[in-house]
Motif scaffolding. Structure first.
Motif, PDB file in Angstrom:
ATOM      1  N   ARG A   1      21.387  -9.720 -21.418  1.00 55.99           N
ATOM      2  CA  ARG A   1      21.239  -8.903 -20.214  1.00 55.99           C
ATOM      3  C   ARG A   1      20.362  -9.655 -19.229  1.00 55.99           C
ATOM      4  NH1 ARG A   1      22.946  -4.247 -17.541  1.00 55.99           N
ATOM      5  NH2 ARG A   1      22.981  -3.063 -19.473  1.00 55.99           N
ATOM      6  N   LEU A   2      20.818  -9.734 -17.972  1.00 54.44           N
ATOM      7  CA  LEU A   2      20.059 -10.373 -16.904  1.00 54.44           C
ATOM      8  C   LEU A   2      19.608  -9.315 -15.911  1.00 54.44           C
ATOM      9  CD1 LEU A   2      19.168 -13.055 -15.486  1.00 54.44           C
ATOM     10  CD2 LEU A   2      21.364 -12.999 -14.296  1.00 54.44           C
ATOM     11  N   HIS A   3      18.388  -9.450 -15.424  1.00 52.89           N
ATOM     12  CA  HIS A   3      17.873  -8.562 -14.374  1.00 52.89           C
ATOM     13  C   HIS A   3      17.392  -9.405 -13.207  1.00 52.89           C
ATOM     14  CE1 HIS A   3      15.412  -5.401 -12.387  1.00 52.89           C
ATOM     15  NE2 HIS A   3      14.579  -6.409 -12.164  1.00 52.89           N
ATOM     16  N   LEU A   4      17.868  -9.066 -12.011  1.00 52.31           N
ATOM     17  CA  LEU A   4      17.397  -9.682 -10.774  1.00 52.31           C
ATOM     18  C   LEU A   4      17.045  -8.566  -9.798  1.00 52.31           C
ATOM     19  CD1 LEU A   4      20.087 -12.491 -10.343  1.00 52.31           C
ATOM     20  CD2 LEU A   4      17.766 -12.769 -11.225  1.00 52.31           C
ATOM     21  N   GLY A   5      15.938  -8.708  -9.120  1.00 50.64           N
ATOM     22  CA  GLY A   5      15.526  -7.669  -8.186  1.00 50.64           C
ATOM     23  C   GLY A   5      14.688  -8.226  -7.056  1.00 50.64           C
ATOM     24  N   ALA A   6      14.622  -7.467  -5.965  1.00 45.43           N
ATOM     25  CA  ALA A   6      13.795  -7.829  -4.818  1.00 45.43           C
ATOM     26  C   ALA A   6      13.322  -6.555  -4.143  1.00 45.43           C
ATOM     27  CB  ALA A   6      14.566  -8.700  -3.833  1.00 45.43           C
ATOM     28  N   TRP A   7      12.132  -6.600  -3.587  1.00 44.36           N
ATOM     29  CA  TRP A   7      11.611  -5.437  -2.856  1.00 44.36           C
ATOM     30  C   TRP A   7      10.728  -5.911  -1.711  1.00 44.36           C
ATOM     31  CZ3 TRP A   7       6.214  -4.681  -3.035  1.00 44.36           C
ATOM     32  CH2 TRP A   7       5.533  -5.362  -4.049  1.00 44.36           C
ATOM     33  N   VAL A   8      10.640  -5.072  -0.705  1.00 43.88           N
ATOM     34  CA  VAL A   8       9.786  -5.353   0.438  1.00 43.88           C
ATOM     35  C   VAL A   8       9.046  -4.069   0.806  1.00 43.88           C
ATOM     36  CG1 VAL A   8      11.626  -4.862   2.108  1.00 43.88           C
ATOM     37  CG2 VAL A   8       9.702  -6.311   2.783  1.00 43.88           C
ATOM     38  N   ARG A   9       7.797  -4.221   1.159  1.00 43.46           N
ATOM     39  CA  ARG A   9       6.958  -3.063   1.507  1.00 43.46           C
ATOM     40  C   ARG A   9       6.121  -3.387   2.732  1.00 43.46           C
ATOM     41  NH1 ARG A   9       2.268  -2.020  -2.548  1.00 43.46           N
ATOM     42  NH2 ARG A   9       1.497  -3.879  -1.433  1.00 43.46           N
ATOM     43  N   ARG A  10       6.018  -2.391   3.614  1.00 44.92           N
ATOM     44  CA  ARG A  10       5.138  -2.502   4.774  1.00 44.92           C
ATOM     45  C   ARG A  10       4.133  -1.362   4.708  1.00 44.92           C
ATOM     46  NH1 ARG A  10       2.297  -5.544   8.155  1.00 44.92           N
ATOM     47  NH2 ARG A  10       1.466  -4.210   9.813  1.00 44.92           N
ATOM     48  N   ARG A  11       2.840  -1.691   4.855  1.00 44.38           N
ATOM     49  CA  ARG A  11       1.784  -0.676   4.820  1.00 44.38           C
ATOM     50  C   ARG A  11       0.866  -0.805   6.033  1.00 44.38           C
ATOM     51  NH1 ARG A  11      -1.442  -0.922  -0.766  1.00 44.38           N
ATOM     52  NH2 ARG A  11      -1.815  -3.042  -0.005  1.00 44.38           N
ATOM     53  N   ASP A  12       0.283   0.332   6.417  1.00 45.78           N
ATOM     54  CA  ASP A  12      -0.719   0.368   7.483  1.00 45.78           C
ATOM     55  C   ASP A  12      -1.857   1.263   7.010  1.00 45.78           C
ATOM     56  OD1 ASP A  12      -1.828   1.862  10.093  1.00 45.78           O
ATOM     57  OD2 ASP A  12      -1.126  -0.153  10.647  1.00 45.78           O
ATOM     58  N   ARG A  13      -3.092   0.833   7.214  1.00 42.47           N
ATOM     59  CA  ARG A  13      -4.235   1.581   6.691  1.00 42.47           C
ATOM     60  C   ARG A  13      -4.500   2.876   7.432  1.00 42.47           C
ATOM     61  NH1 ARG A  13      -8.828   1.528   9.750  1.00 42.47           N
ATOM     62  NH2 ARG A  13      -8.858   0.016  11.461  1.00 42.47           N
ATOM     63  N   GLY A  14      -3.861   3.089   8.604  1.00 44.15           N
ATOM     64  CA  GLY A  14      -4.163   4.274   9.394  1.00 44.15           C
ATOM     65  C   GLY A  14      -5.603   4.237   9.859  1.00 44.15           C
ATOM     66  N   GLY A  15      -6.336   5.319   9.582  1.00 44.90           N
ATOM     67  CA  GLY A  15      -7.750   5.336   9.951  1.00 44.90           C
ATOM     68  C   GLY A  15      -8.658   5.126   8.760  1.00 44.90           C
ATOM     69  N   GLU A  16      -8.098   4.827   7.586  1.00 48.10           N
ATOM     70  CA  GLU A  16      -8.915   4.637   6.392  1.00 48.10           C
ATOM     71  C   GLU A  16      -9.517   3.243   6.355  1.00 48.10           C
ATOM     72  OE1 GLU A  16      -7.198   5.956   2.716  1.00 48.10           O
ATOM     73  OE2 GLU A  16      -5.793   7.283   3.708  1.00 48.10           O
ATOM     74  N   THR A  17     -10.344   2.991   5.338  1.00 49.60           N
ATOM     75  CA  THR A  17     -10.898   1.652   5.158  1.00 49.60           C
ATOM     76  C   THR A  17      -9.776   0.673   4.823  1.00 49.60           C
ATOM     77  OG1 THR A  17     -11.356   2.178   2.847  1.00 49.60           O
ATOM     78  CG2 THR A  17     -13.151   2.483   4.422  1.00 49.60           C
ATOM     79  N   GLY A  18     -10.048  -0.611   4.974  1.00 51.94           N
ATOM     80  CA  GLY A  18      -9.012  -1.622   4.789  1.00 51.94           C
ATOM     81  C   GLY A  18      -8.548  -1.758   3.351  1.00 51.94           C
ATOM     82  N   PHE A  19      -7.390  -2.390   3.172  1.00 44.47           N
ATOM     83  CA  PHE A  19      -6.871  -2.661   1.839  1.00 44.47           C
ATOM     84  C   PHE A  19      -7.694  -3.762   1.186  1.00 44.47           C
ATOM     85  CE2 PHE A  19      -3.035  -1.219   4.187  1.00 44.47           C
ATOM     86  CZ  PHE A  19      -2.802  -0.054   3.456  1.00 44.47           C
ATOM     87  N   THR A  20      -7.985  -3.574  -0.109  1.00 47.87           N
ATOM     88  CA  THR A  20      -8.725  -4.556  -0.894  1.00 47.87           C
ATOM     89  C   THR A  20      -7.780  -5.229  -1.874  1.00 47.87           C
ATOM     90  OG1 THR A  20     -10.796  -3.314  -0.740  1.00 47.87           O
ATOM     91  CG2 THR A  20     -10.609  -4.895  -2.535  1.00 47.87           C
ATOM     92  N   TYR A  21      -7.891  -6.538  -2.026  1.00 48.85           N
ATOM     93  CA  TYR A  21      -7.069  -7.298  -2.955  1.00 48.85           C
ATOM     94  C   TYR A  21      -7.995  -7.913  -3.999  1.00 48.85           C
ATOM     95  CZ  TYR A  21      -4.216  -6.712   1.177  1.00 48.85           C
ATOM     96  OH  TYR A  21      -3.564  -6.158   2.266  1.00 48.85           O
ATOM     97  N   SER A  22      -7.783  -7.549  -5.268  1.00 49.55           N
ATOM     98  CA  SER A  22      -8.672  -8.022  -6.326  1.00 49.55           C
ATOM     99  C   SER A  22      -7.905  -8.057  -7.642  1.00 49.55           C
ATOM    100  CB  SER A  22      -9.903  -7.115  -6.454  1.00 49.55           C
ATOM    101  OG  SER A  22      -9.506  -5.815  -6.876  1.00 49.55           O
TER     102      SER A  22
END
Length: 480
Positions: free
Chosen positions: A263-284
């Motif tokens: 069985r083979l699986h191939l996939g792709a996804w795209v996401r767009r986000r905006d923080r609105g008025g909240e604090t910024g996104f953290t990457y860790s």
């Protein structure tokens, strides 16, 4: 003499009477036989009379056979799935569900410029309880609990409406991206999702989602807000902008069955986000565990800080299952729209890119294979020879390589380098994890993971906060 004569006369009279009665019976039987013979003669004469010839008609096509549809079997009132699933006469279902994950963790962080840190802990990784059910086209799933000793929170909180057998509309706290992210936490190969899962941050959020599945493909589309467990939005940098973050995700998968055993699986996804008025996104990211020594020691090891005003993520997925062997990998590129310097001088700066990926392999020594779901995720292992049937259970060995790179994040040229939050820990992360799983039954699992991670950060003001992290973990997991 008179007596003898009288007796003889009486016997003679009786015999004559009996003979007369017998003659009457014989006469009656003879009459019945004669009547029956007459009836047979009439029937024979009728059979000899020729019938009029029937007109010849055009040949008529044979009528299509009537296919008798077998009656639909009545639903089982109760079926055992490690907890009872109840079904009423209309087909509506209800099931109690939950899980218990108990961990032992030993973590050592050897840090340049800081004291080494050692932590050892026994803890409940997850204590969850929930329900699920279906009533006609409507379904629901609600599950929550405590994570790592924290307060109660919800994971799944979903109302599902099925337009048809292939299409569902879902509203609630849910996920929409990543092969590893959409595979249940109970069914992932390793004890934790690793740095990739941390960095892409594709966890549970309140969303309106549409999912359509085929025999070997799926399409996903979601409009997303914030997590259901968050309190009301407050202005992160402006108290008059209490606007919740928003996002949208699209995902597509294709999973051809190459052969009976491939069985083979191939996939792709795209996401767009905006923080609105909240604090910024953290990457860790942390070394293969939600138990983070960096938080307990008061020293951050690998994080950008809350620098993201918005972001665009492109993710790619691939997996191949050949009998007991499974290969899986994902990669993502995140374009971070950074907070402006005018908003926060310590966090602001130019936009930058993040790259993160992993590759893993697993093999069942007992011959099991990872079951694949049509929606583009993996399911619970089916143990071929469980203990209660005289078998050994299922034994799995696995290895994974994790990578994340934050080094494209640059200084803003306004605030002093030491004052720019996250700049000193926005380096690169590499890790190798070895794991073993034993499934005595389908709903019980014992796991062990050993992770060795290397974090290389940039020198800031004469200091470089590099770290070598070693984490050993063991887990007993039971679900129902």
């Amino acid at each position: 003499m008179r007596m003898l004569f009288a007796t003889t006369a009486l016997v003679a009279a009786s015999a004559a009477g009996a003979a007369q009665a017998q003659d009457v019976d014989l006469a009656l039987l003879k009459a019945q036989i004669q009547a029956l013979q007459a009836r047979i003669d009439v029937l024979e004469r009728q059979a000899l009379v020729p019938t009029a010839p029937q007109p010849v008609s055009a040949p008529v096509a044979a009528a299509a056979p009537v296919i008798q549809t077998p009656p639909k079997p009545a639903p089982e009132p109760m079926r055992w799935e490690n907890s009872p699933r109840f079904t009423d006469a209309s087909g509506a279902t209800f099931k109690l569900r939950g899980r218990i994950l108990l961990d032992a963790v030993d973590a050592v962080a050897q840090r340049d410029g800081l004291a080494d840190y050692h932590a050892r802990e026994l803890r409940a990784r997850q204590l969850f309880l929930g329900v699920e059910g279906q009533n006609g086209r409507w379904g629901y799933r609600l599950e929550g609990g405590a994570v790592s000793g924290g307060a109660w929170g919800w994971d799944d909180a979903i109302i599902d409406y099925r337009l048809d057998k292939q299409t569902s509309l879902l509203v609630g706290n849910q996920k929409a991206a990543s092969l590893e992210g959409l595979t249940s936490f109970k069914s992932i190969t390793f004890m934790e999702r690793g740095a990739y899962g941390d960095v892409i941050d594709a966890g549970y959020v309140l969303a309106l989602q549409a999912v359509r599945t085929g025999t070997n493909w799926s399409l996903w589309g979601a409009l997303q807000g914030d997590n259901i467990n968050r309190t009301d939005a407050v202005g992160g940098y402006d108290p008059n902008q209490a606007v919740e973050r928003m996002g949208a995700t699209v995902r597509a998968t294709w999973s051809p069955q190459l052969s009976d055993s491939d069985r083979l699986h191939l996939g792709a996804w795209v996401r767009r986000r905006d923080r609105g008025g909240e604090t910024g996104f953290t990457y860790s990211a942390a070394a293969n565990t939600a138990f983070r020594p960096q938080a307990s020691s008061g020293a951050t090891l690998f994080s950008t800080g809350a620098v993201g005003d918005g972001d665009t993520t492109l993710g790619l997925e691939a997996a191949w299952v050949h009998r007991a062997l499974s290969l899986q990998g994902e990669a993502a590129r995140i374009r971070v729209d950074r907070i402006g310097i005018d908003v926060n001088a310590a966090l602001g700066g130019p936009n930058f890119d993040i790259v993160t990926a992993y590759a893993s392999a697993s093999w069942f020594a007992t011959g099991e294979t990872r079951p694949y779901n049509p929606n583009g995720s993996f399911g619970r292992i089916r143990v071929a020879h469980p203990l209660d049937r005289g078998g050994f259970g299922a034994l799995e060995f696995a290895a994974r390589y994790d990578y994340a790179d934050f080094s494209d994040m640059a200084a803003n040229g306004v605030a002093p380098l030491a004052a720019q939050t996250g700049l000193a820990t926005a380096g690169t992360y590499r890790a190798v994890t070895l794991g073993a799983n034993w499934y005595p039954y389908a709903y019980v699992r014992l796991s062990g993971n050993l992770t060795r991670a290397r974090i290389d950060n940039r020198p800031i003001a004469g200091a470089q906060l590099d770290a070598d992290v070693t984490v050993a973990q063991a887990r007993l997991q039971l679900e129902f």
